[in-house]
Design an enzyme around this catalytic site. Sequence first.
Site: not given
Length: 498
Positions: A194, A269, A303, A402
């Site tokens: 996806k 991750e 990231c 974040e």
Amino acid sequence: MTFPIRIYKKEESKVAIGTKGMDCRHFIDGEYLDLSTGSTFDNINPATEEVIGQVAEGGKAEVDRAVEAAKRAFHGGWKQSKLSERAAILRRIGDIILQRKDELALLETMDTGKPLWLSTNVDMPRSAGSYHFYANFISTMGTEAYPNEQGALSFVVRRPLGVVGMINPWNLPLLLLSAKLAPALAMGNTVVLKPARWTPMTATLLGEICKEAGLPDGVVNIVNGAGRLVGEAMSEHPDIRAIAFTGETSTGKSIMKAGAASLKRLSFELGGKNPNIVFEDCDLDEVVETSLRSSFINQGAVCLCGSRIYVQRPIYDKFVEKFVARTKQQIVGDPLKPDTNIGALISRQHYERVLEYIESAREEGGIIETGGKPAEVSNRGFYLEPTIITGLTQECRVTREEVFGPVVTIQPFDTEEEVIGYANDTHYGLSASIWTKDSSRAFRVSHQIEAGLTWVNTWFLRDPRTPYGGEKQSGIGRQGGSFSLDFYSEVSTICMKY
């Protein structure tokens, strides 16, 4: 904003690329499905806010169809395919990506808003590199064998899992997809993937590339749509043996919960709030230049970005002065222009989220050294000035969460013990950077940082043979080299008495 029209033979695919973008269909069992068979949604270019194509909206029915195709392909011959055959196909996929690099890079830039030079010179070569690496890696792969005193030999064999699912993020669409797909195919698995809802174009084109490279129909299947529809259906599907996901931590938790009933194997991750630790004995100019990249490349949507900068007090003022001055020189603008350093954020929703974080920092006493407001590029697009914030404590929201945008904080520290405490004071643990000329200090500090990957006097340099992944809520498992192959295979022992 235009790019070359590419004409495809109708019998080969239904990909249609025009001067403003492309429509993105599901790719199942080697065929693109007609858009007229289901609902669609607009694909928006974040740099212009223009509609650049229609995207098929999938759900459980499309996932079920893709899984059935993947199962047929797996049992129909792919799992028994020769290693040399898989290696040749992987190598060919990488070659075609490089041949079509400019086309793919432009699609990536239109989807993400990132500068075209970044898509062209970093994302596409690294994407191709994953296929080339695993083609070579499996070609030299051996196995372990252990003789024992009872007159037996135990040896280790790896078998493919079967159908694996991949849920991809929007920040590095083809690059991160390739890092998962290459080892999965190398081990003989079939895949249902996806793409991120906001960035479907290069993944859609990858279906055609795989077919051109000789990958059998059904080995790779692509289903577009929202996470709550497609991602959830994949996570719950009993015939998907494993899920590889890159994205935010909260979504990872939802996937884990949905996959619990079938005991899915998971590789995550997830998010990062990575410390960038600058000691007084560093090469300051080198640190400033590298920190520009680790703070603001890809609009800060990486990231691994070092968004928490800690600077030892004797050089703190000088670092802030130099870093602010260089940041002010960064050009925010049209992603197609070669001198643009920072492009557009991915969507209005994300753009407003990042602005809300900056406002939160102001309310908590933060000082905006530069940036902190929309960039004056045009009256369209989601552009934001790179932002540096000082004066915040460890408890502030922007220091702890974040942001995933061009926003960094800078804090002073005095001792090693103090900064190690700051660095580890987070529920994340993806990466860290340490800058010092003292090798003993580098060794001491790096061994105490709670992160899956720590750089010393560098950033974003990684050997693909080494493990990559996060500690704590930054992930589960490791990717890279044999670590990826372990995830995408069943490891069995055969004990044979002679």
